[in-house]
Design a protein around this motif. Structure first.
Motif, PDB file in Angstrom:
ATOM      1  N   ASN A   1      16.631  35.815 -24.249  1.00 34.03           N
ATOM      2  CA  ASN A   1      17.301  36.096 -25.386  1.00 34.03           C
ATOM      3  C   ASN A   1      16.572  36.663 -26.660  1.00 34.03           C
ATOM      4  N   LYS A   2      15.768  37.863 -26.163  1.00 31.53           N
ATOM      5  CA  LYS A   2      14.794  38.678 -27.084  1.00 31.53           C
ATOM      6  C   LYS A   2      13.688  37.785 -27.821  1.00 31.53           C
ATOM      7  N   ARG A   3      13.516  36.440 -27.210  1.00 28.64           N
ATOM      8  CA  ARG A   3      12.360  35.667 -27.610  1.00 28.64           C
ATOM      9  C   ARG A   3      11.404  35.282 -26.650  1.00 28.64           C
TER      10      ARG A   3
ATOM     11  N   THR B   1      13.523  42.505 -18.872  1.00 27.16           N
ATOM     12  CA  THR B   1      13.520  41.574 -20.316  1.00 27.16           C
ATOM     13  C   THR B   1      12.108  42.021 -20.815  1.00 27.16           C
ATOM     14  N   GLY B   2      11.354  42.793 -20.200  1.00 30.95           N
ATOM     15  CA  GLY B   2      10.057  43.254 -20.784  1.00 30.95           C
ATOM     16  C   GLY B   2       8.679  42.618 -20.442  1.00 30.95           C
TER      17      GLY B   2
ATOM     18  N   LEU C   1      13.400  44.403 -26.948  1.00 34.04           N
ATOM     19  CA  LEU C   1      12.767  43.678 -25.656  1.00 34.04           C
ATOM     20  C   LEU C   1      12.287  42.035 -26.202  1.00 34.04           C
ATOM     21  N   PHE C   2      11.589  42.081 -27.424  1.00 35.72           N
ATOM     22  CA  PHE C   2      11.441  40.721 -27.841  1.00 35.72           C
ATOM     23  C   PHE C   2      10.968  41.031 -29.261  1.00 35.72           C
ATOM     24  N   ASP C   3      11.085  39.844 -30.205  1.00 33.18           N
ATOM     25  CA  ASP C   3      10.731  39.969 -31.459  1.00 33.18           C
ATOM     26  C   ASP C   3      10.350  38.731 -31.984  1.00 33.18           C
ATOM     27  N   GLY C   4       9.554  38.770 -33.135  1.00 37.78           N
ATOM     28  CA  GLY C   4       9.004  37.403 -33.686  1.00 37.78           C
ATOM     29  C   GLY C   4       8.139  36.638 -32.973  1.00 37.78           C
ATOM     30  N   LEU C   5       7.501  37.367 -32.050  1.00 40.33           N
ATOM     31  CA  LEU C   5       6.555  36.385 -31.032  1.00 40.33           C
ATOM     32  C   LEU C   5       5.235  36.300 -31.838  1.00 40.33           C
ATOM     33  N   ASP C   6       5.006  34.956 -31.573  1.00 39.52           N
ATOM     34  CA  ASP C   6       3.656  34.293 -32.158  1.00 39.52           C
ATOM     35  C   ASP C   6       3.196  33.734 -31.024  1.00 39.52           C
TER      36      ASP C   6
END
Length: 643
Positions: free
Chosen positions: A234-236, A38-39, A16-21
């Protein structure tokens, strides 16, 4: 207050998502947007502590309070509405009871005793904290929020068990707003609200003292309540400053830059691969080859998201009706002892796009059923015009569908001339994609069946469409498809909707229902609100006055200078007015050419029938050009007044 670092989440095999700050600060007012699946809801649950991360960490300040409202599924039982909402203040009510007990003790003790001094000291400390927390106003607070979200005083003493799922969610929202958590998380809070409650919530959130993050498919609601956008794309998660309109512009710019960066990176990758493949076997070039291999390995590949297709759907235009579509003459409607309307008069003309507004229970759905012939009049006369064919979309339209049919088969039967590609594109607009089109109607949820019923209606519209809550359960993409189709529709539309953007973009007149009356206002919902707040009411036509007012009763109007000084139009509304004025200019030019052509044709006699047909057509065009000119002049005056 709360920080996510390197956060990532999967749903099964799907990332769904990655590298979220993300650092959420005390005054953040954030709109969380993104495509379906998308989450967004999952991310809200992670922040609320209901779900966990697969990667990264989440840290919150000590003592922080987080409140979360899901889309649905909450159920409250065992207490009255007022008591349920007062339960938010249980600690303050305990303090209030202690103050009462301390007061009684002090009245019974000797004022000169040590025990009295101790009790008085305790009373002072508790009373000070109680006042600091505004404890004496809790009942007023509960009443204000209940009223704002549409609960009548008679509802306050009813048990929560008596209310439907949508009203249960309203009660849950009332409790959250009263709690005022440090981070308020709202997942589609407007789903179960009518227009008046939605407007109240907009104003409440504008003044909310803490942070909130909300998901909504109502772009106007987002525009007026948030100052920052977080987009799952785009998973971000990408962040944008400003409201939804600004986000759309900034996103378009970001996509252009991303595509340019992707193109440059691909060119560099091709150059490196070409060099490596060409000189791999040459010992003299071994060092350069290894250098380029290392460079290739270090490149962090830019990934372009799947192309967001722009879908435009135009349904077949209906055969034209007469100029007058329908007319109410002294119409009344009652259900037993309950009187909904009394002595209502109005006329609907070809091309009108009429929004019905009013509080819950005022009679919007009843009026639209009367227009559709689904409900009988109690008294009065309802007349349909020449060649008028009404078509009605009810809130529970899905109940008329065949539960055993598959979506694609059913819609193919409804439109045998359409190709499967066209039908699947239409279903995709309304969130039915891939294998969803092979589902049986009976296994769909109520919301999904309603979406499908709306898509089915658009295949073969009549020339008089009556829509009761067509925007329910639609995301922004589906609403845009519906809005675009209705804007191009040459027939007549009467609709009920709680989506402010949809109302503003589509309506040409507003019928306000309430107190047994129907009042007619020219323009869209923004114009209606402006007039209700004291804006200048332009010279009314017969349909623009209070329905049922006896002839000769004067209508108060402010002086022109005073009226012009009150003009206030937001940028979105101004752009809509300018676009509408441009469309009217083009249409007036087209009508002038058509009128000249028909007048030329009338000069040559063919037959009596043909002459009558041309004369009717000429009269209709003259009426249309007259109304278009009047509307254009009004818009031009408003646009000039904002300069």
């Amino acid at each position: 207050m709360l920080q996510l670092t390197g956060a990532g989440k999967r749903f099964g095999p799907k990332l769904l998502f990655d590298g979220l700050d993300w650092l959420i600060t005390p005054k953040d007012h954030v709109g969380l947007v993104g495509g379906n699946g998308t989450g967004k809801s999952t991310l809200l649950k992670v922040i609320a502590g209901i779900d966990s991360l697969d990667y990264g960490s989440i840290q919150a300040m000590k003592g922080i309070r987080i409140g979360y409202l899901p889309q649905d599924g909450l159920s409250l039982t065992g207490r009255t509405v007022f008591d349920e909402c007062m339960s938010v203040f249980d600690l303050l009510r305990d303090m209030e009871r202690e103050l009462e007990a301390l007061t009684v003790s002090m009245s019974e003790l000797d004022p000169l005793s040590l025990e009295y001094s101790q009790v008085a000291d305790r009373f002072t400390r508790v009373d000070s904290e109680f006042r600091t927390r505004d404890g004496y106003a809790i009942e007023a607070k509960v009443g204000a929020v209940l009223t704002g979200l549409g609960f009548n005083k008679t509802d306050w003493t009813r048990y929560t068990d008596e209310f439907s799922g949508g009203w249960q969610m309203r009660i849950a929202l009332v409790k959250l707003l009263l709690e005022q958590p440090n981070i308020l998380l709202l997942d589609e809070p407007t789903n179960h609200l009518d227009l008046e409650a939605r407007n109240w919530l907009e104003d409440y959130l504008k003044n909310y003292p803490h942070a909130y993050i909300l998901i909504s498919h109502d772009r106007y609601f987002l525009d007026v309540t948030i100052t920052r956008i977080a987009e799952l794309w785009n998973k971000r998660v990408q962040f944008y400053s400003g409201n939804y309109e600004k986000y759309k512009a900034l996103k378009a710019e970001r996509l252009v830059l991303l595509e340019a960066a992707y193109k440059n990176q691909q060119e560099r990758i091709q150059q490196l691969e070409a060099f490596i493949n060409r000189f791999r076997a040459q010992a003299t070039k071994a060092k350069q080859v290894q250098s380029r291999i290392k460079e290739l390995e270090k490149i962090e590949r830019i990934e372009l998201p799947p192309e967001e297709k722009t879908i435009h759907f135009t349904f077949p235009q209906p055969k034209p009706s007469g100029r007058v579509v329908c007319e109410f003459k002294n119409v009344s409607k009652s259900f037993g002892e309950k009187h909904v309307f009394s002595g209502v008069n109005f006329t609907i003309e070809r091309g009108d796009r009429i929004a019905l507004v009013g509080v819950n229970g005022a009679g919007k759905s009843t009026l639209i059923k009367l227009l559709a012939g689904a409900e009988p009049l109690s008294s009065g006369e309802y007349t349909l015009g020449h060649n008028v064919e009404p078509d009605y979309f009810a809130q529970d339209q899905y109940k008329a569908l065949d539960a055993e049919s598959r979506l694609l088969d059913d819609i193919r039967d409804a439109s045998p001339r359409s190709t499967d590609t066209e039908l699947r594109s239409l279903l995709g607009c309304f969130l039915f994609s891939e294998d969803d089109v092979f589902k049986r109607i009976g296994v769909l949820s109520g919301g999904e069946r309603n979406r499908y019923a709306l898509a089915r209606l658009l295949l073969h519209p009549s020339n008089f469409i009556l829509l009761d809550e067509p925007t329910n359960h639609l995301d922004m993409r589906a609403k845009d498809v519906l809005l675009e189709a209705l804007e191009k529709f040459t027939g007549t539309v009467v609709f009920v909707s709680h989506d402010r953007y949809f109302l503003d973009a589509l309506a040409t007149r507003v019928f306000e229902i309430g107190g047994g009356e129907v009042r007619v206002f020219p323009g869209n919902y923004e114009d209606y609100v402006w007039r209700k707040e004291g804006g200048h009411y332009q010279t009314p036509t017969l349909d623009d006055v209070l329905v049922g007012v006896p002839p000769g009763v004067p209508i108060p109007m402010p002086a022109p200078a005073e009226a012009m000084s009150k003009v206030r139009v937001n940028p979105m509304k101004l752009k809509q007015m300018q676009d509408r004025a441009s469309k009217l200019e083009r249409r007036i030019s087209e009508l002038e050419k058509e009128i000249a052509s028909v007048e030329q044709s009338l000069s040559t006699y063919v037959s009596a029938d043909e002459s009558m047909r041309l004369a009717d057509h000429l009269n209709a065009m003259r009426a249309e050009i007259e109304s278009s000119m009047a509307e254009w002049e009004g818009l031009s005056s408003q646009i000039e007044a904002t300069a």
